[in-house]
Design a protein around this motif. Sequence first.
Motif, PDB file in Angstrom:
ATOM      1  N   ALA A  27      36.173  58.753 -10.210  1.00 15.50           N
ATOM      2  CA  ALA A  27      37.230  58.248  -9.321  1.00 15.50           C
ATOM      3  C   ALA A  27      38.140  57.261 -10.038  1.00 15.50           C
ATOM      4  O   ALA A  27      39.295  57.066  -9.630  1.00 15.50           O
ATOM      5  N   GLY A  28      37.634  56.616 -11.090  1.00 12.70           N
ATOM      6  CA  GLY A  28      38.437  55.675 -11.861  1.00 12.70           C
ATOM      7  C   GLY A  28      38.860  54.475 -11.031  1.00 12.70           C
ATOM      8  O   GLY A  28      38.061  53.917 -10.277  1.00 12.70           O
ATOM      9  N   TYR A  29      40.138  54.090 -11.169  1.00 16.11           N
ATOM     10  CA  TYR A  29      40.633  52.908 -10.455  1.00 16.11           C
ATOM     11  C   TYR A  29      40.707  53.122  -8.950  1.00 16.11           C
ATOM     12  O   TYR A  29      40.838  52.159  -8.189  1.00 16.11           O
ATOM     13  N   LEU A  30      40.624  54.384  -8.512  1.00 12.45           N
ATOM     14  CA  LEU A  30      40.673  54.660  -7.074  1.00 12.45           C
ATOM     15  C   LEU A  30      39.406  54.189  -6.362  1.00 12.45           C
ATOM     16  O   LEU A  30      39.449  53.874  -5.168  1.00 12.45           O
ATOM     17  N   ALA A  31      38.298  54.126  -7.089  1.00 11.78           N
ATOM     18  CA  ALA A  31      37.028  53.724  -6.474  1.00 11.78           C
ATOM     19  C   ALA A  31      37.086  52.289  -5.934  1.00 11.78           C
ATOM     20  O   ALA A  31      36.803  52.061  -4.751  1.00 11.78           O
ATOM     21  N   LEU A  37      40.022  48.849   0.431  1.00 14.54           N
ATOM     22  CA  LEU A  37      40.711  49.299   1.636  1.00 14.54           C
ATOM     23  C   LEU A  37      39.738  49.413   2.801  1.00 14.54           C
ATOM     24  O   LEU A  37      40.049  48.983   3.926  1.00 14.54           O
ATOM     25  N   CYS A  38      38.554  49.975   2.543  1.00 15.91           N
ATOM     26  CA  CYS A  38      37.530  50.084   3.594  1.00 15.91           C
ATOM     27  C   CYS A  38      37.093  48.704   4.071  1.00 15.91           C
ATOM     28  O   CYS A  38      36.894  48.484   5.276  1.00 15.91           O
ATOM     29  N   GLY A  42      37.743  47.485   7.766  1.00 15.40           N
ATOM     30  CA  GLY A  42      36.500  47.185   8.475  1.00 15.40           C
ATOM     31  C   GLY A  42      36.457  45.774   9.006  1.00 15.40           C
ATOM     32  O   GLY A  42      35.999  45.522  10.125  1.00 15.40           O
ATOM     33  N   SER A  43      36.969  44.835   8.223  1.00 13.50           N
ATOM     34  CA  SER A  43      36.994  43.447   8.660  1.00 13.50           C
ATOM     35  C   SER A  43      37.936  43.258   9.847  1.00 13.50           C
ATOM     36  O   SER A  43      37.607  42.560  10.808  1.00 13.50           O
ATOM     37  N   LEU A  44      39.103  43.888   9.793  1.00 12.86           N
ATOM     38  CA  LEU A  44      40.058  43.771  10.896  1.00 12.86           C
ATOM     39  C   LEU A  44      39.505  44.389  12.186  1.00 12.86           C
ATOM     40  O   LEU A  44      39.824  43.936  13.284  1.00 12.86           O
ATOM     41  N   LEU A  45      38.653  45.407  12.022  1.00 15.89           N
ATOM     42  CA  LEU A  45      38.039  46.052  13.181  1.00 15.89           C
ATOM     43  C   LEU A  45      36.722  45.389  13.572  1.00 15.89           C
ATOM     44  O   LEU A  45      35.995  45.889  14.420  1.00 15.89           O
ATOM     45  N   MET A  46      36.420  44.245  12.910  1.00 15.65           N
ATOM     46  CA  MET A  46      35.221  43.448  13.177  1.00 15.65           C
ATOM     47  C   MET A  46      33.928  44.220  12.911  1.00 15.65           C
ATOM     48  O   MET A  46      32.932  44.066  13.606  1.00 15.65           O
ATOM     49  N   SER A  72      39.222  41.397  -1.135  1.00 13.82           N
ATOM     50  CA  SER A  72      39.339  42.093   0.152  1.00 13.82           C
ATOM     51  C   SER A  72      39.149  41.137   1.312  1.00 13.82           C
ATOM     52  O   SER A  72      39.895  41.190   2.311  1.00 13.82           O
ATOM     53  N   ALA A  73      38.152  40.254   1.202  1.00 11.71           N
ATOM     54  CA  ALA A  73      37.861  39.313   2.283  1.00 11.71           C
ATOM     55  C   ALA A  73      39.017  38.337   2.486  1.00 11.71           C
ATOM     56  O   ALA A  73      39.371  38.006   3.620  1.00 11.71           O
TER      57      ALA A  73
END
Length: 199
Positions: A27-31, A37-38, A42-46, A72-73
Amino acid sequence: LTISVITAYLFRENIDINIIEQSIKQAGYLAPLLFMLCYFIGSLLMFPVFILTLASGALFGPYWGSIYTIISATLSASAALLIARFFTQEIISKLPGTMLNKIIKGVNEEGWHFVAFIRLVPLFPFAMVNYAFGLTSIRLIPYSITNFFCMFPASFAYSYLGYLGKSAATDDTKQFISKIFITVSIFTISLFIGKLIKR
């Protein structure tokens, strides 16, 4: 968490970590971007994002994993503050409980020091607190900087714990035991920092 680590150690011969590692390399840099992104969504959706923090250590190692987690946080905490402040302030202000009043009062009296306290001594759910901070008067830049630095100890500790879970499935007994001692030391230091800040 302890049960998960023990289970991984007992059934380590049946777990093929190489397949997961190979997938991440392909996946390289996409991983890491997909992971962040997840975490952000996920944090915004609690969603309980500590699970993703554990996964970061298993997938990327404790150092890069904690870096991806803290970025991300910080971004998700800042986004939640802006959403609450400009779009959902009225809805959040009507939520029951004393948590909201404590956070508003704490920030009004202590400013970014109270944010640091909440991050180093996590008394409330991470995602919910992010929205609650949107009702306070704290500015975005000091809030984001405080989040970045003060969330790092816990992020690194949980990321290393996820790394330990992976090690339980791949390392020999001697290596695994040494990493257990390192993990215990990291969490002990994190708890000490939290108690020091609380005092």
